[in-house]
Design a protein around this motif. Structure first.
Motif, short mmCIF file in Angstrom:
data_model
loop_
_atom_site.label_atom_id
_atom_site.label_comp_id
_atom_site.label_asym_id
_atom_site.label_seq_id
_atom_site.Cartn_x
_atom_site.Cartn_y
_atom_site.Cartn_z
N LEU A 1 0.83 -1.20 0.00
CA LEU A 1 0.00 0.00 0.00
C LEU A 1 0.86 1.25 0.00
O LEU A 1 1.98 1.25 0.51
N LEU A 2 0.32 2.29 -0.59
CA LEU A 2 0.97 3.58 -0.55
C LEU A 2 0.77 4.17 0.84
O LEU A 2 -0.35 4.45 1.27
N THR A 3 1.84 4.34 1.62
CA THR A 3 1.73 4.79 3.00
C THR A 3 1.47 6.30 3.05
O THR A 3 1.75 7.04 2.10
N MET A 4 0.96 6.74 4.22
CA MET A 4 0.68 8.15 4.41
C MET A 4 1.97 8.97 4.47
O MET A 4 2.00 10.13 4.06
N ASP A 5 3.03 8.37 4.96
CA ASP A 5 4.31 9.09 5.02
C ASP A 5 4.86 9.33 3.61
O ASP A 5 5.46 10.38 3.35
N GLU A 6 4.64 8.38 2.69
CA GLU A 6 5.08 8.58 1.31
C GLU A 6 4.29 9.70 0.65
O GLU A 6 4.85 10.53 -0.07
N VAL A 7 2.98 9.74 0.91
CA VAL A 7 2.17 10.83 0.36
C VAL A 7 2.60 12.17 0.95
O VAL A 7 2.66 13.19 0.26
N ALA A 8 2.91 12.19 2.26
CA ALA A 8 3.36 13.42 2.89
C ALA A 8 4.69 13.89 2.29
O ALA A 8 4.92 15.10 2.11
N GLN A 9 5.58 12.95 1.97
CA GLN A 9 6.84 13.32 1.34
C GLN A 9 6.62 13.93 -0.04
O GLN A 9 7.30 14.88 -0.44
N VAL A 10 5.63 13.39 -0.76
CA VAL A 10 5.30 13.97 -2.07
C VAL A 10 4.75 15.38 -1.91
O VAL A 10 5.08 16.30 -2.65
N ALA A 11 3.88 15.58 -0.88
CA ALA A 11 3.29 16.90 -0.65
C ALA A 11 4.35 17.93 -0.28
O ALA A 11 4.23 19.11 -0.63
N LYS A 12 5.38 17.52 0.44
CA LYS A 12 6.44 18.44 0.84
C LYS A 12 7.60 18.44 -0.15
O LYS A 12 8.60 19.14 0.07
N GLY A 13 7.48 17.65 -1.24
CA GLY A 13 8.54 17.55 -2.21
C GLY A 13 8.64 18.76 -3.11
O GLY A 13 7.82 19.69 -3.10
N THR A 14 9.67 18.75 -3.92
CA THR A 14 9.95 19.90 -4.78
C THR A 14 8.93 20.05 -5.90
O THR A 14 8.67 21.17 -6.35
N LEU A 15 8.33 18.94 -6.36
CA LEU A 15 7.38 19.05 -7.46
C LEU A 15 6.11 19.79 -7.04
O LEU A 15 5.62 20.68 -7.74
N VAL A 16 5.58 19.44 -5.85
CA VAL A 16 4.36 20.10 -5.38
C VAL A 16 4.65 21.53 -4.95
O VAL A 16 3.94 22.47 -5.34
N THR A 17 5.67 21.73 -4.14
CA THR A 17 5.98 23.09 -3.67
C THR A 17 6.41 23.99 -4.82
O THR A 17 6.09 25.19 -4.82
N GLY A 18 7.11 23.42 -5.81
CA GLY A 18 7.48 24.23 -6.97
C GLY A 18 6.27 24.66 -7.78
O GLY A 18 6.20 25.79 -8.25
N SER A 19 5.30 23.75 -7.93
CA SER A 19 4.07 24.11 -8.66
C SER A 19 3.30 25.21 -7.94
O SER A 19 2.82 26.16 -8.56
N VAL A 20 3.20 25.10 -6.62
CA VAL A 20 2.49 26.13 -5.85
C VAL A 20 3.25 27.45 -5.90
O VAL A 20 2.65 28.53 -6.03
N ALA A 21 4.57 27.39 -5.83
CA ALA A 21 5.38 28.60 -5.86
C ALA A 21 5.21 29.34 -7.18
O ALA A 21 5.11 30.58 -7.21
#
Length: 853
Positions: A515-535
Motif C-alpha cells: 500500500l501507498l503509506t501516508m508518510d510517502e504521500v506526505a513526502q510527495v506533498a512536501k517535495g519539490t514538485l508540489v511546492t514548486g508548482s504552488v510557488a
C-alpha cells in the motif's frame, strides 16, 4: 478513680463548644498533617484518595500557618515566588500550537495546567510550614522513614502478587464516564505492579502504592536518605539492625522494578556519601558505604537478579522515545515560545515512526507519551519556557550549592542527598506530590538554624513587595501592552486547511500488494514538485512555500491535512487549494507512470515466456530430448505465463485515482503569535518590575529593607522619621501616623536601642502616647505579653547597638520592627528647619546605609 485526662485535654465553654485548640495542642504535635499524610498512605492508596489527601494536608497546614504571627521562608524565596507567578501565564498560551503536535483546541489543557499548579501550591505550603514551625530534622526523618517502609512493602507486594487487583471506594463512587479516562482510572484503581509487554514477555514492575513503576523508583530514591538517617545512623542497636535488614531486602523490588534511573541515582548517592566520608576523614562512613556496595553486588551476582539487570540493558528500552520527546520539547519551546512555553503538555502528531500511527486495541502503546512529560526538566521547559526553567532549576541549584559549602552535620548530609537525587533525576522522572514534598522538606531543613543566611521572616519579603508593587504593576501592564502591540501591529497570519482522502492503491511494480503509506504521500506533498508548482502559481519562492505548507494526518486513517499559512485570507485559501491540486496531480502522474511501467514490464515478461515455450518445443523435437523433461518444462512455463497474464490484466485495470479533496477549505486567523507575545510581555514585565524595585531603585528610596543582625536575625524597618517638636501641629499629625503604624504591630513596649537624645526622646513619646512600656519595666512587660518596637538614631551602627539587641533576645522579646529617627530637632527650643518634618513610609522610605551593611 476517674482519670482527669479528658478535662486536662480540653474544656467545655459555657455555650457548650469544645475547646478544640487545647485538644489540638495536647494531642496533635507540630507537623501532624505531614505525619497523618505519610503514615496513613497505605489507607489513602487503598481508598483511591492518595493524591486528594495531599491537597487536604496542604489545606490543614495552611490553616495552621494562618494562625501564626511569624511566618518564616527560606533563602531566595523570592525566586520561587517569581516562578510561581510565572506559571500563571499558562492559560494564555494553552491553545498555542506547537510544531510536531496535534494542531487542535482542547479545553482539557486548562485542567492540565491547573493540575500542575496544585503541585507548586502543595510544595510552597509544605516549604513554609516546615520553616515556620521549625520542625526538627529528627521528627521529619522519622515521619518520612515510615513512608519509605510503605514503599518497600509495596514493592514486595508487586513482586509477590503483581496481578492482584481490587476496586477502591473512590472507584466505586465515580461515574463510568470519568473512569474511562486512563489517567483518572490509574489514580483511583490500586494495582501492585505496572504490567508492560517487552523483553519478549509480559513483565510486572512493582509500583505500589503508586500508579507507575517510575514513580515508585523516584520515591524510593528520594526517601532513602531520610530512612538511613532515622534507622541506620542513629537509634538503638536493634533499630539499626532492623534498618539494615530493610535496606537489604529492598534490593529485590529495586531490581524487579527494572528502573535504570533508580539504579543510576543509587550509585551517585553511594559515591556522594563516600566522598563526604573521605573529605571529612570519617572512616566509619566510608567503610559503611563500601560494605553496602560489596554486599549488594554480591547479592545481585549470586541470585537470579543478575539476569533481570542484563535483560533490561540488552532488551527493549525507552532511550529512543525519551530522547525524541525531550528533543521535541526543547526545540518547540526554543523556537515558538522560549519565554513562557505552552502552559500544558501536547499530544504528538502520530508517532516518531509515522505521522498517521496511533494507539489501537492490538497496539495500545503505538502512540508515544505527550510532549512535555517524562521528566521534571522537560515539563518545566515545555510548559513554562526557558525563563521558567531557569527560575525553577536555579532555586534548587542555589539551595544545594550554598549549603554544600556549609556541610557540617549528618542532617546536612541527609538533606543534601535528597536534593542531589532530585537534581539528578529531574530529566528522567516526572511530577508527583510524594516526591516534591520531601524535597521541599529538605530545603526547609537546610535553611533552619543558618542564622541570617537561612530562614527569614515573610514580613521582610512583604515589605519589599510593598516597596516595589507599583513598579511591578506598572511594568506588568507595560509588558502586556507592548506584547499585545507587537502581536497586533505585525502582519496578521491566516491558516487554511484542506483535507485529502487517500485511497488504497497498489503502486509498487515490484510488490503489487504494498500500500501507498501516508508518510510517502506526505513526502510527495512536501517535495519539490508540489511546492514548486504552488510557488509558480502564487509567485513566491519555493523555500517560502515549503515553510508555509504543513502536512499532518489523522491517526489510523487515510485522511491527510494540508495547512497553508499566509498573511491574507485569500492567499492562505489559494495556497491550500493549489497544494491539494498539485498533490493530486502529482499522485495521478506518478500512479499512471508506475502503472505504465508495470504493464510494460509484465508484457515484456509475457513475451519472453512465450518465446521460451517455443524454444523448448523446438529443442525437444530436433535434439531428441526426453518427452518427460520437455513436458515438465512446458508445464512450468505455461503456469508462469498464466500468472503473468493475470497480473497484466490486473495492472491494466488498476485505478490511478490519487484521492479526492473532502469538504471545503477551513480558514482561521492564527493568534498564536499574539498570545505568546502577550504572555511573554507579562512575565518579563513583572520580572523587570521586581528587579527594578529591589535592586535598581536607589537604596535611599526603598521601603522595608531588613537590617540583619546575627542575634536577632532580620529586623524590619518600619519607618524613618525626623525629630519631633510637640509645639508644631504638623509634627503632631505625623506623630499620630507613626502611632498608628506602630499600633498595627501590636507591641507591648517601645525601647530605645541607643543613648542618642533623638531616639530616647521618640521612644518616650511613643510609649507615653500609646500606653506602651518603656525602659526596664517595658522590657519585662514585653517579655511577658509580646514583642517590642525598638527606636534607634540614624547615627547608630547596628554593631554599636549589638549589646542592646542581645539583651532583648536573651529576655525572649520578639523585635516587631525598627523605627529610625534622624538627629536634629528633639525639643521645642531647637531651631526649626525650613522644610516641615514628617514621617516617610509607603514606597518612599529611605534606609540607613550603614545599618544595611
Amino acid at each position: 478513680m476517674v482519670s482527669a485526662t479528658p478535662a486536662a485535654a480540653f474544656t467545655v465553654h459555657p455555650n457548650g463548644r469544645w475547646d478544640l485548640v487545647r485538644l489540638r495542642q495536647r494531642y496533635l504535635k507540630p507537623g501532624w498533617p505531614l505525619a497523618a499524610l505519610f503514615t496513613g498512605y497505605p489507607l489513602w492508596w487503598a481508598l483511591g484518595v492518595s493524591e486528594l489527601m495531599f491537597l487536604v494536608a496542604t489545606a490543614l497546614m495552611a490553616l495552621e500557618l494562618a494562625r501564626r504571627r511569624q511566618i518564616l521562608v527560606p533563602a531566595l524565596f523570592g525566586v520561587w515566588v517569581l516562578f510561581f507567578l510565572w506559571t500563571f501565564t499558562g492559560p494564555l498560551v494553552a491553545q498555542v500550537a506547537a510544531p510536531g503536535t496535534v494542531p487542535d483546541v482542547q479545553l482539557s489543557r486548562y485542567f492540565t495546567w491547573a493540575y500542575r499548579m496544585t503541585f507548586f501550591v502543595v510544595a510552597t505550603v509544605a516549604l513554609v510550614y516546615v520553616c515556620s514551625l521549625r520542625l526538627t530534622a529528627r521528627r521529619l526523618a522519622r515521619i518520612l522513614s515510615v513512608m519509605f517502609l510503605v514503599v518497600v512493602a509495596g514493592g514486595w507486594l508487586g513482586v509477590v502478587a503483581p496481578r492482584l487487583s481490587f476496586p477502591s471506594v473512590t472507584e466505586l463512587l465515580l461515574p463510568h464516564r470519568l473512569l474511562s479516562v486512563p489517567f483518572i482510572y490509574d489514580q483511583v484503581h490500586p494495582t501492585p505492579a505496572e504490567l508492560q509487554d517487552y523483553l519478549g514477555r509480559s513483565n510486572a514492575r512493582p509500583s505500589a502504592p503508586f500508579s507507575y513503576a517510575n514513580v515508585w523508583g523516584d520515591n524510593y530514591a528520594t526517601l532513602l536518605p531520610f530512612f538511613v538517617r532515622a534507622w541506620v545512623t542513629e537509634g538503638s542497636l536493634r533499630r539499626r539492625v532492623v534498618g539494615s535488614l530493610v535496606l537489604l531486602v529492598s534490593v529485590v523490588p529495586v531490581v524487579y522494578s527494572l528502573n535504570r534511573g533508580l539504579w543510576a541515582v543509587l550509585i551517585v548517592l553511594a559515591f556522594f556519601v563516600a566522598v563526604r566520608g573521605l573529605v571529612a576523614g570519617r572512616v566509619r562512613m566510608l567503610a559503611g558505604v563500601l560494605a553496602v556496595v560489596v554486599l549488594v553486588t554480591g547479592l545481585v551476582l549470586a541470585t537470579p537478579l543478575q539476569g533481570k539487570i542484563e535483560a533490561k540493558f540488552t532488551g527493549h528500552n525507552s532511550n529512543e522515545g525519551r530522547t525524541n520527546l525531550s528533543s521535541l520539547a526543547l526545540v518547540d519551546a526554543a523556537k515558538t515560545s522560549p519565554v513562557v512555553g505552552f502552559g500544558a503538555t501536547r499530544r504528538v502528531q502520530g508517532s516518531f515512526q509515522s505521522i498517521a500511527q496511533g494507539a489501537t486495541a492490538s497496539c495500545p502503546h503505538c502512540t508515544p507519551p505527550a510532549v512535555g512529560t517524562q521528566g521534571w526538566l522537560w515539563t518545566v521547559i515545555f510548559a513554562y519556557g526557558l525563563g521558567g526553567a531557569l527560575l525553577f532549576v536555579g532555586f534548587f541549584v542555589y539551595q544545594f550549592g550554598r549549603n554544600v559549602a556549609r556541610w557540617r552535620t549528618a542532617d546536612d548530609t541527609m538533606n543534601l542527598a535528597v536534593l542531589l537525587v532530585f537534581l539528578f533525576t529531574m530529566p528522567v522522572y516526572g511530577f508527583d506530590y510524594s516526591t516534591l514534598v520531601p524535597v521541599m522538606v529538605a530545603v526547609a531543613l537546610l535553611n533552619l538554624g543558618r542564622g541570617s543566611g537561612g530562614a527569614t521572616s515573610l514580613r521582610a519579603y512583604r515589605s519589599l513587595l510593598t516597596g516595589c508593587c507599583r513598579s511591578m504593576l506598572a511594568l506588568l501592564l507595560a509588558g502586556v501592552a507592548v506584547g499585545g502591540a507587537v502581536g497586533l501591529l505585525s502582519k496578521p497570519t491566516f491558516q487554511a486547511t484542506a483535507t485529502v482522502e487517500i485511497p488504497l492503491n497498489h503502486v509498487d511494480p515490484g510488490d503489487v500488494g504494498r500500500l501507498l503509506t501516508m508518510d510517502e504521500v506526505a513526502q510527495v506533498a512536501k517535495g519539490t514538485l508540489v511546492t514548486g508548482s504552488v510557488a509558480r502559481s502564487v509567485g513566491e519562492s519555493q523555500a517560502q512555500v515549503a515553510r508555509s505548507l504543513t502536512v499532518s494526518a489523522l491517526p489510523n486513517t487515510r485522511i491527510l491535512n494540508l495547512t497553508y499559512t499566509d498573511h491574507s485570507i485569500t492567499g492562505a485559501r489559494t495556497g491550500a487549494t493549489l497544494a491539494v491540486r498539485a498533490l493530486l496531480a502529482q499522485q495521478r502522474r506518478q500512479l499512471s507512470l508506475q502503472r505504465s511501467r508495470e504493464v510494460q514490464l509484465l508484457s515484456q515478461r509475457g513475451d519472453n515466456l512465450a518465446a521460451s515455450v517455443l524454444e523448448v518445443r523446438s529443442k525437444a523435437r530436433h535434439a531428441g530430448r526426453s518427452a518427460a523433461l520437455s513436458a515438465m518444462q512446458l508445464r512450468d512455463l505455461k503456469a508462469e505465463s498464466a500468472h503473468v497474464t493475470t497480473e497484466l490484466v490486473r495492472a491494466e485495470t488498476a485505478s490511478v485515482d490519487p484521492g479526492r479533496s473532502t469538504g471545503h477549505v477551513r480558514v482561521r486567523r492564527d493568534i498564536d503569535g499574539v498570545m505568546v507575545a502577550i504572555a511573554s510581555g507579562a512575565a518579563l514585565g513583572i520580572t523587570a518590575g521586581l528587579v527594578w524595585g529591589l535592586w535598581w531603585v536607589p537604596r535611599r528610596r526603598r521601603l522595608g529593607t531588613p537590617v540583619r543582625h546575627r542575634d536577632a536575625g532580620e529586623i524590619r524597618v518600619l519607618a524613618i522619621v525626623d525629630g519631633f517638636d510637640s509645639a508644631d501641629p504638623r509634627d503632631a499629625v505625623s506623630l499620630r501616623e507613626l502611632e498608628q503604624l506602630v499600633a498595627r504591630e501590636r507591641p507591648a513596649a517601645c525601647v530605645a536601642l541607643d543613648s542618642f537624645p533623638e531616639s530616647r526622646h521618640l521612644a518616650g513619646r511613643l510609649a507615653t502616647r500609646t500606653g506602651l512600656g518603656q525602659g526596664a519595666s517595658g522590657e519585662r512587660r514585653a517579655s511577658a505579653e509580646g514583642g517590642a518596637v525598638v527606636v534607634a538614631s540614624t547615627r547608630t551602627r547596628v554593631g554599636r547597638a549589638a549589646p542592646a539587641i542581645r539583651r532583648l533576645v536573651a529576655s525572649s522579646i520578639e523585635i516587631r520592627g525598627l523605627v529610625l529617627v534622624r538627629p536634629g530637632r528633639t525639643g521645642r527650643d531647637e531651631q526649626r528647619p525650613a522644610k516641615p518634618p514628617g514621617l516617610r513610609r509607603g514606597g518612599r522610605r529611605p534606609v540607613m546605609r550603614r545599618a544595611g551593611r
